[in-house]
Design an enzyme around this catalytic site. Sequence first.
Site, PDB file in Angstrom:
ATOM      1  CG  ASP A 205     -12.701 -44.596  22.288  1.00 25.52           C
ATOM      2  OD1 ASP A 205     -11.541 -45.000  22.502  1.00 25.52           O
ATOM      3  OD2 ASP A 205     -13.644 -45.339  21.985  1.00 25.52           O
ATOM      4  CD  GLU A 275      -8.183 -44.843  19.594  1.00 27.44           C
ATOM      5  OE1 GLU A 275      -7.529 -45.886  19.712  1.00 27.44           O
ATOM      6  OE2 GLU A 275      -9.393 -44.772  19.878  1.00 27.44           O
TER       7      GLU A 275
HETATM    8  C1  GLC Z   1     -10.217 -47.215  21.578  1.00 24.96           C
HETATM    9  C2  GLC Z   1      -9.707 -47.383  22.980  1.00 24.96           C
HETATM   10  C3  GLC Z   1      -9.725 -48.847  23.299  1.00 24.96           C
HETATM   11  C4  GLC Z   1     -11.153 -49.336  23.219  1.00 24.96           C
HETATM   12  C5  GLC Z   1     -11.753 -49.019  21.853  1.00 24.96           C
HETATM   13  C6  GLC Z   1     -13.231 -49.176  21.843  1.00 24.96           C
HETATM   14  O1  GLC Z   1      -9.382 -47.796  20.637  1.00 24.96           O
HETATM   15  O2  GLC Z   1      -8.463 -46.785  23.118  1.00 24.96           O
HETATM   16  O3  GLC Z   1      -9.179 -49.108  24.555  1.00 24.96           O
HETATM   17  O4  GLC Z   1     -11.201 -50.695  23.449  1.00 24.96           O
HETATM   18  O5  GLC Z   1     -11.521 -47.686  21.478  1.00 24.96           O
HETATM   19  O6  GLC Z   1     -13.840 -48.131  22.556  1.00 24.96           O
END
Ligand code: GLC
Length: 547
Positions: A205, A275
């Site tokens: 994440d 991500e």
């Molecule tokens: C990432 C996740 C999202 C979340 C954020 C904070 O972007 O995909 O859903 O709200 O992180 O953890």
Amino acid sequence: MTPTQNTLWWQRGVIYQIYPRSFVDTNGDGIGDLPGVIERLSYLSDTLGVDAIWLSPIYPSPMQDFGYDVANYTDIDPLFGDLATFDRLLVAAHQHGLKVIIDWVPNHTSDQHPWFRESRSSHSSSRRDWYVWRDPKADGAPPNNWLSFFGGPAWTWDAATEQYYLHSFLSCMPDLNWRNPDVQSAMFDIVRFWLDRGVDGLRIDTAHYIMKDRDLRDNPPNPAQGYAMHRAMGDYDSQLHLYDKGDPDVHAIFRDLRRLLDDYSHEQPRMAIGEIHIYDWPTWAGYYGQHSDELHMPYNFGLLNIPWEAQAVRRLVETLEATLAPNDWPNYVLGNHDEPRIASRVGAAQAQVALLLLLTLRGTPTLYYGDELGMENTPIAPDQVQDPWERNVPGLGLGRDGERTPMQWTNEPHAGFCPPDVAPWLPVAPYAATMNVARQLQEPHSMLSLTRQALALRRTSEALGSGGYQTVANTPDDCFVYLRDTAQEQMVIALNFSNEARDIDLSKFGAAMLALSTYLDRSGSVDAASLTLRPNEGCVLRIEAER
Ligand code: GLC
Ligand code: CA
């Protein structure tokens, strides 16, 4: 790009993202759970034909951000099951030939995590430095100008200890201090905990957020007033986010993580996909590591960030192909739990073209649950809003509930997601009675039929699974045509982005057989010198070897 041989599961395979809250509810609380995932494993592996599942967070959590606010990294929230259920899921998934990827959330914890409670308790707490605490400025203001992604300042005042703490997201999600080696080793122990249990991979994440500027310098203003991300985000767009994420020191952490994963990969190859919302491609590609020694893949969100036009897509794919080092494996996505659904973005007809694109480009596709049906964003009434982002920054259309509504299985009440007498946590789409798995399995021309056939074709084709990529030139402007090939097999993919018929000349390839059309109504030999693509049609053609 030269064709790659001996590809691993995460290269050859297709990842399917499950948002566990919204998949299947088995115990009647209106929220999806792990027994529900177990129930549908054969749908995923046999009916659909994907190779891996990624589960969004299932850890104990106050659920302020629906699990991304983790209160305990080594357990399962009772909403979803328990560790024994998770172990059952893992065994069953592996029996079905499915790999399991879990979400690892390293940037922040919940403020209810024992680490933060301890950190917050006093300046002298042994965990004080596990989070980012700073004194106020002389006038009492926060230490710098950083903003929370979810609206408002990135600093919250703690009256008891008279310091601010940093949170890149919600104030109940304090950022961990990755410059403290104890944080790194604790978070790596958590990775070991799950690898020891047998998980195959991690989705990391907000991976690049974990390292910030050492001196916490102010972000400069955004002179162009352009978007910080790929859409308008209000105040967050007023700055260039130079210092609050993506500090180059992050790469050392990912090299360490890669070594850890490699150590675990002798019998079972493990992987990490991070991500990374960066659209400057060389910087983005830096997350593979200079020697392909960091993340196996940074998520590529490029297709979300461009207009849906053949030439824009072609340019993106060519840019990525030119940017990646030989050992860097590409990947593509059309959506996830943070993005409007692809069918809402491009329309139902182009959603089929998009699906064929996703499943035939070079690299690992991630398919978001429900996109195999063509699910659209579900309208959410103001009093049904769940997403904290929508609540904090209303009016900009940032809310993510619309793409998180329950999976549509049948034409029963609540689309078969939960028992009839139970209210699902988010409303089921109004058209669910006509768009669901059961119905689309019966319909030979449905989106689900197309997805199944495209996945089956990809599975049996070396060229699609691991072959090289080349653009095919001299095609109409609103078409995107490319070749995927190995020494033994050549496949041409021709995608019509327009709603008019288009003729494509593929005579240089000789004879061609049509392997798949998004219309699902033709196959067999075609005239390669003049292939007519119907409006919004995508085709995969197998080039016949010269005899
Ligand atoms: C990432 C996740 C999202 C979340 C954020 C904070 O972007 O995909 O859903 O709200 O992180 O953890
Ligand atoms: Ca449930």
